[in-house]
Design a protein around this motif. Sequence first.
Motif, PDB file in Angstrom:
ATOM      1  N   VAL A 240      47.593  39.387  22.621  1.00 27.11           N
ATOM      2  CA  VAL A 240      47.686  40.685  21.938  1.00 27.11           C
ATOM      3  C   VAL A 240      47.403  41.817  22.932  1.00 27.11           C
ATOM      4  O   VAL A 240      48.121  42.828  22.962  1.00 27.11           O
ATOM      5  CB  VAL A 240      46.718  40.756  20.730  1.00 27.11           C
ATOM      6  N   ASP A 241      46.372  41.641  23.754  1.00 27.33           N
ATOM      7  CA  ASP A 241      46.025  42.659  24.750  1.00 27.33           C
ATOM      8  C   ASP A 241      47.142  42.833  25.782  1.00 27.33           C
ATOM      9  O   ASP A 241      47.464  43.959  26.171  1.00 27.33           O
ATOM     10  CB  ASP A 241      44.721  42.293  25.469  1.00 27.33           C
ATOM     11  N   VAL A 242      47.725  41.716  26.229  1.00 24.11           N
ATOM     12  CA  VAL A 242      48.812  41.788  27.210  1.00 24.11           C
ATOM     13  C   VAL A 242      50.010  42.529  26.615  1.00 24.11           C
ATOM     14  O   VAL A 242      50.602  43.395  27.259  1.00 24.11           O
ATOM     15  CB  VAL A 242      49.213  40.380  27.709  1.00 24.11           C
ATOM     16  N   ALA A 243      50.349  42.202  25.362  1.00 30.68           N
ATOM     17  CA  ALA A 243      51.461  42.884  24.695  1.00 30.68           C
ATOM     18  C   ALA A 243      51.188  44.390  24.583  1.00 30.68           C
ATOM     19  O   ALA A 243      52.075  45.213  24.826  1.00 30.68           O
ATOM     20  CB  ALA A 243      51.706  42.280  23.318  1.00 30.68           C
ATOM     21  N   THR A 244      49.963  44.756  24.237  1.00 30.51           N
ATOM     22  CA  THR A 244      49.582  46.165  24.130  1.00 30.51           C
ATOM     23  C   THR A 244      49.724  46.858  25.483  1.00 30.51           C
ATOM     24  O   THR A 244      50.243  47.975  25.570  1.00 30.51           O
ATOM     25  CB  THR A 244      48.134  46.296  23.602  1.00 30.51           C
ATOM     26  N   LEU A 245      49.261  46.200  26.545  1.00 36.00           N
ATOM     27  CA  LEU A 245      49.378  46.763  27.898  1.00 36.00           C
ATOM     28  C   LEU A 245      50.847  46.942  28.296  1.00 36.00           C
ATOM     29  O   LEU A 245      51.212  47.954  28.893  1.00 36.00           O
ATOM     30  CB  LEU A 245      48.658  45.874  28.919  1.00 36.00           C
ATOM     31  N   LEU A 246      51.669  45.952  27.978  1.00 37.58           N
ATOM     32  CA  LEU A 246      53.095  46.048  28.297  1.00 37.58           C
ATOM     33  C   LEU A 246      53.741  47.239  27.590  1.00 37.58           C
ATOM     34  O   LEU A 246      54.460  48.029  28.210  1.00 37.58           O
ATOM     35  CB  LEU A 246      53.815  44.752  27.903  1.00 37.58           C
ATOM     36  N   ILE A 247      53.477  47.372  26.293  1.00 41.36           N
ATOM     37  CA  ILE A 247      54.077  48.456  25.501  1.00 41.36           C
ATOM     38  C   ILE A 247      53.566  49.824  25.965  1.00 41.36           C
ATOM     39  O   ILE A 247      54.332  50.778  26.075  1.00 41.36           O
ATOM     40  CB  ILE A 247      53.787  48.265  23.995  1.00 41.36           C
ATOM     41  N   SER A 248      52.273  49.915  26.252  1.00 41.90           N
ATOM     42  CA  SER A 248      51.718  51.214  26.644  1.00 41.90           C
ATOM     43  C   SER A 248      52.078  51.605  28.080  1.00 41.90           C
ATOM     44  O   SER A 248      52.133  52.798  28.395  1.00 41.90           O
ATOM     45  CB  SER A 248      50.199  51.227  26.445  1.00 41.90           C
ATOM     46  N   THR A 249      52.325  50.637  28.940  1.00 39.07           N
ATOM     47  CA  THR A 249      52.666  50.930  30.338  1.00 39.07           C
ATOM     48  C   THR A 249      54.149  51.236  30.498  1.00 39.07           C
ATOM     49  O   THR A 249      54.535  52.095  31.290  1.00 39.07           O
ATOM     50  CB  THR A 249      52.278  49.754  31.249  1.00 39.07           C
ATOM     51  N   TYR A 250      54.978  50.527  29.753  1.00 40.76           N
ATOM     52  CA  TYR A 250      56.431  50.704  29.806  1.00 40.76           C
ATOM     53  C   TYR A 250      56.877  51.189  28.422  1.00 40.76           C
ATOM     54  O   TYR A 250      56.058  51.547  27.609  1.00 40.76           O
ATOM     55  CB  TYR A 250      57.095  49.376  30.186  1.00 40.76           C
ATOM     56  N   THR A 251      58.119  51.237  28.133  1.00 48.28           N
ATOM     57  CA  THR A 251      58.563  51.515  26.775  1.00 48.28           C
ATOM     58  C   THR A 251      58.716  50.190  26.047  1.00 48.28           C
ATOM     59  O   THR A 251      58.633  49.134  26.662  1.00 48.28           O
ATOM     60  CB  THR A 251      59.927  52.236  26.787  1.00 48.28           C
ATOM     61  N   LYS A 252      58.963  50.223  24.742  1.00 47.92           N
ATOM     62  CA  LYS A 252      59.130  48.975  23.991  1.00 47.92           C
ATOM     63  C   LYS A 252      60.263  48.142  24.573  1.00 47.92           C
ATOM     64  O   LYS A 252      60.111  46.940  24.791  1.00 47.92           O
ATOM     65  CB  LYS A 252      59.384  49.260  22.513  1.00 47.92           C
ATOM     66  N   THR A 253      61.388  48.770  24.837  1.00 49.75           N
ATOM     67  CA  THR A 253      62.538  48.040  25.380  1.00 49.75           C
ATOM     68  C   THR A 253      62.216  47.480  26.752  1.00 49.75           C
ATOM     69  O   THR A 253      62.481  46.309  27.035  1.00 49.75           O
ATOM     70  CB  THR A 253      63.777  48.957  25.459  1.00 49.75           C
ATOM     71  N   HIS A 254      61.642  48.292  27.622  1.00 54.28           N
ATOM     72  CA  HIS A 254      61.317  47.822  28.971  1.00 54.28           C
ATOM     73  C   HIS A 254      60.206  46.771  28.928  1.00 54.28           C
ATOM     74  O   HIS A 254      60.185  45.863  29.763  1.00 54.28           O
ATOM     75  CB  HIS A 254      60.930  48.979  29.881  1.00 54.28           C
ATOM     76  N   ALA A 255      59.298  46.878  27.989  1.00 53.16           N
ATOM     77  CA  ALA A 255      58.237  45.866  27.871  1.00 53.16           C
ATOM     78  C   ALA A 255      58.844  44.498  27.584  1.00 53.16           C
ATOM     79  O   ALA A 255      58.436  43.488  28.163  1.00 53.16           O
ATOM     80  CB  ALA A 255      57.245  46.261  26.778  1.00 53.16           C
TER      81      ALA A 255
ATOM     82  N   GLU B 213      62.039  43.592  28.250  1.00 48.70           N
ATOM     83  CA  GLU B 213      62.815  43.210  29.434  1.00 48.70           C
ATOM     84  C   GLU B 213      61.898  42.700  30.545  1.00 48.70           C
ATOM     85  O   GLU B 213      62.206  41.710  31.209  1.00 48.70           O
ATOM     86  CB  GLU B 213      63.641  44.394  29.930  1.00 48.70           C
ATOM     87  N   ASN B 214      60.767  43.364  30.741  1.00 50.29           N
ATOM     88  CA  ASN B 214      59.824  42.945  31.777  1.00 50.29           C
ATOM     89  C   ASN B 214      59.183  41.609  31.421  1.00 50.29           C
ATOM     90  O   ASN B 214      58.941  40.778  32.296  1.00 50.29           O
ATOM     91  CB  ASN B 214      58.765  44.022  31.996  1.00 50.29           C
ATOM     92  N   THR B 215      58.903  41.395  30.143  1.00 45.76           N
ATOM     93  CA  THR B 215      58.363  40.110  29.698  1.00 45.76           C
ATOM     94  C   THR B 215      59.370  39.003  30.003  1.00 45.76           C
ATOM     95  O   THR B 215      58.998  37.941  30.525  1.00 45.76           O
ATOM     96  CB  THR B 215      58.046  40.144  28.190  1.00 45.76           C
ATOM     97  N   ILE B 216      60.629  39.251  29.716  1.00 48.93           N
ATOM     98  CA  ILE B 216      61.683  38.270  30.011  1.00 48.93           C
ATOM     99  C   ILE B 216      61.741  37.991  31.510  1.00 48.93           C
ATOM    100  O   ILE B 216      61.805  36.831  31.934  1.00 48.93           O
ATOM    101  CB  ILE B 216      63.048  38.771  29.478  1.00 48.93           C
ATOM    102  N   ALA B 217      61.688  39.043  32.322  1.00 45.06           N
ATOM    103  CA  ALA B 217      61.752  38.881  33.776  1.00 45.06           C
ATOM    104  C   ALA B 217      60.578  38.051  34.308  1.00 45.06           C
ATOM    105  O   ALA B 217      60.754  37.174  35.156  1.00 45.06           O
ATOM    106  CB  ALA B 217      61.784  40.246  34.460  1.00 45.06           C
ATOM    107  N   VAL B 218      59.382  38.312  33.803  1.00 41.28           N
ATOM    108  CA  VAL B 218      58.208  37.552  34.254  1.00 41.28           C
ATOM    109  C   VAL B 218      58.301  36.101  33.783  1.00 41.28           C
ATOM    110  O   VAL B 218      57.992  35.172  34.540  1.00 41.28           O
ATOM    111  CB  VAL B 218      56.887  38.216  33.785  1.00 41.28           C
ATOM    112  N   LEU B 219      58.744  35.887  32.559  1.00 38.91           N
ATOM    113  CA  LEU B 219      58.904  34.518  32.062  1.00 38.91           C
ATOM    114  C   LEU B 219      59.880  33.739  32.938  1.00 38.91           C
ATOM    115  O   LEU B 219      59.633  32.567  33.278  1.00 38.91           O
ATOM    116  CB  LEU B 219      59.382  34.515  30.608  1.00 38.91           C
TER     117      LEU B 219
END
Length: 184
Positions: free
Chosen positions: A49-64, A66-72
Amino acid sequence: METTAKDHIIETLDDLDDNGLKRFKDKLGETAFQGRKISKGKLQNAGSVDVATLLISTYTKTHAIENTIAVLIAIKEVALAEELQKKTGAGASGGAASGVHFVDQHREALIQRVVAVPSILDSLFGKEMLLPAQYDEMIVEKVPSVQMRKLYMAARAWGKNEKDAFLEILRVQQPHLIRDLEGE
């Protein structure tokens, strides 16, 4: 209630085992997206939950997403990346039967193993796939893996056609490497 981008990211991260989440956070903490990076300190004790929050707050929802997909993909969790891509429609790049483009699927190997990067950059620039500033920033780097990482940062804006053209350039200039990766 509609499932949000954050919900999708949380569900995906929850599918990782403890070691997988640790690898995800480690890779995320060392990778800059859109010129921004989440510090490893913030990620160290973070749950999904914290990681998802950090992703959304650091990038936009769409980029969060896309970045999650790239890291996976980078940590070889391609099935989860594909599942998240299908659920959200983000990061769609086509090209491979699995739904993840070859150049995305083999990102880490290409970064580590491509050594003749300047000629690839020349070809991409000649096809107007790189802006002059992007080309200049990459070509001055002396370390091939750094050049390839910067190329992948620029490639985030590419669609299927551009990634297909990049793959064709790699097939011509790095045929042995591409055949090796296709054989995996």
